[in-house]
Design a protein around this motif. Structure first.
Motif, short mmCIF file in Angstrom:
data_model
loop_
_atom_site.label_atom_id
_atom_site.label_comp_id
_atom_site.label_asym_id
_atom_site.label_seq_id
_atom_site.Cartn_x
_atom_site.Cartn_y
_atom_site.Cartn_z
N PHE A 80 2.43 39.01 -24.72
CA PHE A 80 3.13 40.27 -24.50
C PHE A 80 3.08 41.06 -25.81
CE2 PHE A 80 6.49 41.67 -21.46
CZ PHE A 80 6.89 42.81 -22.11
N VAL A 85 7.76 35.30 -28.59
CA VAL A 85 7.55 34.36 -27.50
C VAL A 85 7.54 35.08 -26.17
CG1 VAL A 85 8.72 32.56 -26.16
CG2 VAL A 85 8.65 32.42 -28.64
N GLY A 87 7.52 36.54 -22.44
CA GLY A 87 7.17 37.57 -21.52
C GLY A 87 6.59 36.87 -20.32
N SER A 98 7.09 49.89 -14.45
CA SER A 98 7.99 50.98 -14.86
C SER A 98 7.21 52.13 -15.50
CB SER A 98 9.01 50.47 -15.88
OG SER A 98 9.78 49.45 -15.32
N ARG C 55 3.20 46.49 -24.72
CA ARG C 55 4.20 47.48 -24.35
C ARG C 55 4.01 48.82 -25.06
NH1 ARG C 55 9.78 46.50 -23.87
NH2 ARG C 55 10.95 48.44 -23.82
N GLN C 233 15.54 38.24 -29.05
CA GLN C 233 15.16 36.82 -29.03
C GLN C 233 15.58 36.10 -30.30
OE1 GLN C 233 11.18 35.41 -28.51
NE2 GLN C 233 10.80 36.69 -26.72
N PHE C 273 12.69 43.45 -25.37
CA PHE C 273 11.68 42.68 -24.67
C PHE C 273 10.51 42.30 -25.57
CE2 PHE C 273 12.44 41.98 -20.17
CZ PHE C 273 13.73 42.48 -20.12
N PRO C 274 9.83 41.20 -25.30
CA PRO C 274 10.09 40.28 -24.19
C PRO C 274 11.35 39.47 -24.43
CG PRO C 274 8.42 39.39 -25.62
CD PRO C 274 8.70 40.76 -26.12
N ARG C 275 11.89 38.94 -23.34
CA ARG C 275 13.12 38.15 -23.45
C ARG C 275 12.78 36.67 -23.42
NH1 ARG C 275 16.01 39.19 -17.65
NH2 ARG C 275 14.12 39.38 -16.39
N ASP C 276 13.74 35.89 -23.86
CA ASP C 276 13.61 34.44 -23.81
C ASP C 276 14.89 33.91 -23.14
OD1 ASP C 276 12.61 31.91 -24.27
OD2 ASP C 276 13.02 31.92 -26.42
N PHE C 292 15.60 47.53 -17.65
CA PHE C 292 14.36 48.04 -17.03
C PHE C 292 14.44 49.53 -16.71
CE2 PHE C 292 13.90 43.45 -16.04
CZ PHE C 292 12.73 43.25 -16.77
#
Lengths: 315, 315, 315
Positions: A80, A85, A87, A98, C55, C233, C273-276, C292
């Motif tokens: 990502f 980390v 995604g 989106s 992104r 994160q 983002f990205p999330r963990d 989002f």
């Protein structure tokens, strides 16, 4: 899941199929009459490719641009970002959806398109998810058959080569079973034969089929009878017991100038490409070798499909 | 092979060259007068790159978009798909040329552009095929020389650096030989001297040239006389007998603030980039260091070329 | 360096910030009222990415295309060409900026955006340069906070997770310090606490803040009080003394359905983002989980920013 996703062959009834073929026809007519084509001006297609696929990627890119739309490419988004980390797949789809208006997804895992459709904010078009489905290619093939022969009812179609692993042949068989008077030939090496569930499906739908395994004489008979010969590559690595069988199989299921002689005058050859030994360049000049001409029909279908999932009328 | 392909320098006579330079001039004028430029609206350029080339790729991408057209990118298409064998070069060209309106091809093998042109359904522009040809860069250089000096007849041009391996210098020399009163200097290390066929070509066409090998004093004289100094990188790995010779050569064939002092006031420096030791940033601010300004002229030439191969009038 | 570059958070005074937020609002209004948006027709954005960032790359690509403009992509340009040495960073910027109208730059080294701005012929937008700055993301976050809460003055914002390495949190804190009545919470593991210079900056600007390290009960209190929870994160590799501390920290700084219960009704959750592990999907359906939805606001900000640096009025 909304109707506008294109996920799997099983989602279409005959009416839906005919509407898609008709949308492609409208695009074809607009193109041939030089009418304005910028139906998707201001829209953005996201080509979200977890695996490489030159043809599907370029073809949808070109189709969207022919309609006046834009294309954003996301290749190999597993990473990502270079610094963080994760995604996971669903979040990637949420983020991309989106930012664009429609997504063509290519992934290496079966069921990915369905998973994407469950979380996406925009329509998903399945551009191939692993060994499972590649419904747009099958829609294109169906459209090409209709254009080549003027209709689909009553045709006999021979599927030749690797029938076990071809997503397109599975999907196209589902579609063909919705028409009348269809006859199907499956001609393949024994190790690459069509899967049993497909044969069962045809029996349930009363579609006559004939299976021919590793049989040179029968193959010639099929070549002389079928209206459409749909060839695919024979992959070497599925032949476990030595290379002898592979060598024999690839000689049987090959079109040569001499097998061309026993074909009917109005039988056409299709091939999803890339080709290998089964389709020598020697036959490219034969008017029945239409595989390159068909690429343009494929574009009309893709353009019609993009308009439909975006809810933009084409007529 | 149709005329609309741009394959090699030898295909152009002087009339064809002048028509291309004139097309670039029309684009330049349209740009400077803020006239509409969307001459290629609805058209798609396919950038088909088998090797990386940031500059050629971006420059054609930008040129096509300035003309209102679209660009589809196909990078490293050797793997046609992640799952199947093959897709030979010719089939890749056939498929891509079924989906776009013109192709810029970059390949690592000599003769690739010609092979592509033989099977392509649309015009091919050679964006460099291995060590052989890079005709668009040479056309750009010719155009830049004309704009810088107000004409080409009567000029003396010095080619400096790696003359053995520069595709552009070979092609540009072919072009220059069609003009009157041209004088050419070849200044290089002995191991990187211009190939004999080029010298023979100049003799046959009665173009005077002077070759200077590893000679510091002569190099200074050339710098003081030539109207255009065309520099290139000196690659280390061609010096087989130790690094001493390399170290000496790169000192000789370098422009420094002190060599700039012996240049004429209206002598211009060109360089195809990227640069190395031969062109230090210290001289960038000198008004004769025009290498970055020229990028814009290059775009006018590329835009004119795209219009010409697509048959779209620019005047 | 010209004003039109977007390099670092410190370059903006409050007036400049408000002008940018206002430009985003004008784009938002045009979008919602379906007014024409092709303000950047004929312009080319160059996305110059030395490191991958799905992104940022896609979002600017999409933003430019929504404005009717074009995007050219240059990925990993370290190898300028496959055949020659070099092309240093500055020359790459000079060449690319000769071919496009604005550049979004992503690089792995601190200070790269500033270096680029010093040689570029067109505006540079810093899309993240190493651990240093990511001002566009912070502008987006500021805009999202304003839209969510109807203004920024008087808000309390909690930054949670890895505060040591987050470029965005640093930049956003600079911005927030320009508003009135702001209160900031820093909640993090001790090994990832906010850097001292930021705390000093807040003290100098009389912005009250509270720092909470590895403290579960205090974290709950912060969650119950703050108007905005900004999560990031927690990277495992910063915990040098075994994984126990990591395991404990990630449990503390996590939003769960039960922590959601103690949040105020109008407190919103943001995440870059990205999330963990810190942001489980279980809470995605909560109306306060707006991460989002905010992507669309981010696009309005990016579009406004592109128009501003190109000098195109949006109102």
């Amino acid at each position: 899941m909304k109707n506008s996703h294109i996920i799997e062959a099983q989602q279409f009834n005959k009416k839906a199929l005919q509407e898609i073929l008709s949308a492609a026809d409208h695009i074809k007519e607009r193109t041939e009459r030089n009418l304005p084509l910028d139906l998707l001006k201001g829209k953005i297609l996201g080509n979200l490719f977890f695996v490489k696929s030159m043809r599907t990627n370029l073809a949808f890119d070109s189709a969207m641009k022919r309609l006046g739309g834009n294309v954003s490419h996301v290749d190999f988004p597993e990473t990502f970002s270079s610094e963080l980390v994760g995604g996971d797949f669903e979040d990637t789809v949420r983020v991309v959806s989106s930012l664009v208006d429609v997504i063509v997804l290519r992934h290496y895992l079966s069921g990915s398109a369905k998973r994407a459709a469950e979380v996406s904010f925009v329509p998903i078009i399945n551009g191939g998810d692993g060994p499972a489905q590649h419904p747009t290619q099958a829609l294109i093939d169906l459209y090409c058959i209709e254009k080549l022969k003027g209709g689909i009812d009553g045709l006999s179609i021979a599927f030749i080569g690797d029938l076990m692993n071809s997503r397109t042949i599975r999907s196209l068989t589902y579609f063909l079973a919705k028409y009348s008077g269809i006859k199907i030939y499956f001609a393949s090496p024994r190790v690459l034969k069509i899967q049993d569930d497909m044969k069962e499906y045809l029996r349930e739908n009363n579609i006559p089929y004939h299976e021919s395994l590793d049989h040179a004489e029968e193959f010639k008979e099929i070549v002389s009878k079928a209206d459409i010969l749909y060839l695919t590559q024979i992959p070497k690595d599925h032949f476990t017991n030595g290379t002898d069988d592979y060598g024999r199989s690839r000689e049987i299921f090959r079109l040569t100038p001499s097998t061309m002689k026993i074909m009917k005058k109005d039988t056409y050859i299709m091939h999803p490409f890339p080709r290998d030994y089964e389709l020598p360049v020697e036959i490219d000049q034969d008017p029945r070798a239409v595989y390159f001409d068909l690429i343009k029909y494929g574009q009309f279908l893709r353009m019609g499909l993009l308009c439909r999932v975006l809810g933009v009328p084409v007529d």
